[in-house]
Design an enzyme around this catalytic site. Structure first.
Site, PDB file in Angstrom:
ATOM      1  N   ASN A  83       0.767  -0.827  -0.055  1.00 20.61           N
ATOM      2  CA  ASN A  83       0.042   0.156  -0.028  1.00 20.61           C
ATOM      3  C   ASN A  83       0.616   0.614  -0.040  1.00 20.61           C
ATOM      4  O   ASN A  83       0.203   2.126  -0.436  1.00 20.61           O
ATOM      5  CB  ASN A  83      -0.575  -0.012   1.142  1.00 20.61           C
ATOM      6  CG  ASN A  83      -1.095   1.109   1.297  1.00 20.61           C
ATOM      7  OD1 ASN A  83      -3.186   1.834   0.530  1.00 20.61           O
ATOM      8  ND2 ASN A  83      -1.137   2.440   2.788  1.00 20.61           N
ATOM      9  N   SER A 135      -5.348   2.085  -8.387  1.00 23.57           N
ATOM     10  CA  SER A 135      -5.868   2.897  -8.528  1.00 23.57           C
ATOM     11  C   SER A 135      -7.154   2.751  -9.940  1.00 23.57           C
ATOM     12  O   SER A 135      -6.349   2.099 -10.788  1.00 23.57           O
ATOM     13  CB  SER A 135      -5.439   4.714  -7.870  1.00 23.57           C
ATOM     14  OG  SER A 135      -5.804   5.656  -8.497  1.00 23.57           O
ATOM     15  N   TYR A 148       1.463   8.902 -11.663  1.00 25.43           N
ATOM     16  CA  TYR A 148       0.855   8.276 -11.189  1.00 25.43           C
ATOM     17  C   TYR A 148       0.412   7.049 -11.383  1.00 25.43           C
ATOM     18  O   TYR A 148       0.273   6.053 -11.159  1.00 25.43           O
ATOM     19  CB  TYR A 148      -0.001   8.349 -10.196  1.00 25.43           C
ATOM     20  CG  TYR A 148      -0.845   8.349  -8.753  1.00 25.43           C
ATOM     21  CD1 TYR A 148      -0.149   7.975  -7.580  1.00 25.43           C
ATOM     22  CD2 TYR A 148      -2.171   8.110  -9.150  1.00 25.43           C
ATOM     23  CE1 TYR A 148      -0.510   7.610  -6.867  1.00 25.43           C
ATOM     24  CE2 TYR A 148      -2.805   7.547  -8.374  1.00 25.43           C
ATOM     25  CZ  TYR A 148      -2.076   6.904  -6.784  1.00 25.43           C
ATOM     26  OH  TYR A 148      -2.451   6.213  -6.036  1.00 25.43           O
ATOM     27  N   ALA A 149      -0.715   7.258 -12.571  1.00 28.52           N
ATOM     28  CA  ALA A 149      -1.037   6.125 -13.207  1.00 28.52           C
ATOM     29  C   ALA A 149      -0.257   5.912 -13.674  1.00 28.52           C
ATOM     30  O   ALA A 149      -0.671   4.290 -14.221  1.00 28.52           O
ATOM     31  CB  ALA A 149      -1.665   7.248 -14.168  1.00 28.52           C
TER      32      ALA A 149
END
Length: 240
Positions: A83, A135, A148-149
């Site tokens: 995580n 995500s 991030y993606a």
């Protein structure tokens, strides 16, 4: 037999909720943290079961190895939840290579290091549950989140491939893909950005950390043995 669950990034938000859910289901939980020892200690103290804080820097191979060794000394390392993550958002033209690399290092390489270290004891035990937190952005993209993606999409490909490698050994590997969750990470976004993310979900609200944690707890359970290589959205329908 003491079943150990190691949760990286366990000191707040989704990680803290996951630690509590796994403790409630009977696991001895190691609340992994990178820098916030006090917060991790509070998560452990408030857990509805056995839990303790454990420092682990997911970008450092020696730190990861020490954390996994500690886990195996305490019992059987049954569950790993990757995580730990960072979000350093910006438009691509303003995103320098160091910032991009840092996001990949923590979010993707960190999960690789932890999963790799955990693999040997899990394969010996012929049981293991690895749950990676991605995500909804990995599935649909978002302006200003190329790094991030990319890191979270990479995590999905990593998980599916690892699931194929170890499925016959009793180890499952799955992905939970949350939508907009109100956490310290998302608090750094402006009000307008948060509202835009919230409005993308048909439910019209943020996802609660406990809702993500409940999905992780299922994937970590014995009855989830036939669920592997899955990407489970907990996003209020934002990925539709």
């Amino acid at each position: 037999m003491t079943r150990i669950a190691l949760v990286t990034g366990g000191s707040g938000g989704i990680g803290a909720a996951t630690c509590h859910a796994l403790a409630a289901s009977g696991h001895t939980v190691l609340v992994g943290y990178g820098s916030n020892a006090d917060a991790a200690g509070k998560v452990a103290a408030d857990a509805p079961g056995e839990a303790s804080p454990l420092h682990v820097d997911v970008t450092d191979e020696d730190s990861v190895a020490a954390a996994v060794a500690h886990a195996t000394e305490r019992g059987t390392l049954a569950v790993v939840v990757n995580n730990a993550g960072v979000a350093d958002d910006d438009l691509l033209l303003r995103l320098d290579p160091a910032r991009f690399d840092r996001t990949i290092e923590v979010n993707l390489r960190g999960a690789y290091l932890v999963s790799r270290a955990a693999m040997r004891p899990m394969l010996r035990a012929r049981f293991g549950r690895i749950v990676n937190i991605a995500s909804v952005v990995a599935l649909r993209g978002n302006v200003g989140q190329t790094a991030y993606a990319a890191s979270k999409a990479g995590l999905i490909g990593f998980s599916k491939s690892l699931a194929r490698e170890v499925g016959r050994k009793g180890v499952t590997v799955n992905v939970v893909a949350p939508g907009f969750v109100a956490t310290p990470m998302t608090d750094a976004l402006g009000d307008e950005a948060r509202e835009a993310l919230r409005s993308q979900a048909p439910t019209g609200r943020a996802v609660e950390p406990d809702e993500v944690a409940a999905t992780v707890a299922f994937l970590a359970s014995d009855v989830a043995g036939s669920t592997t290589g899955a990407v489970i959205p907990v996003d209020g329908g934002a990925g539709i």
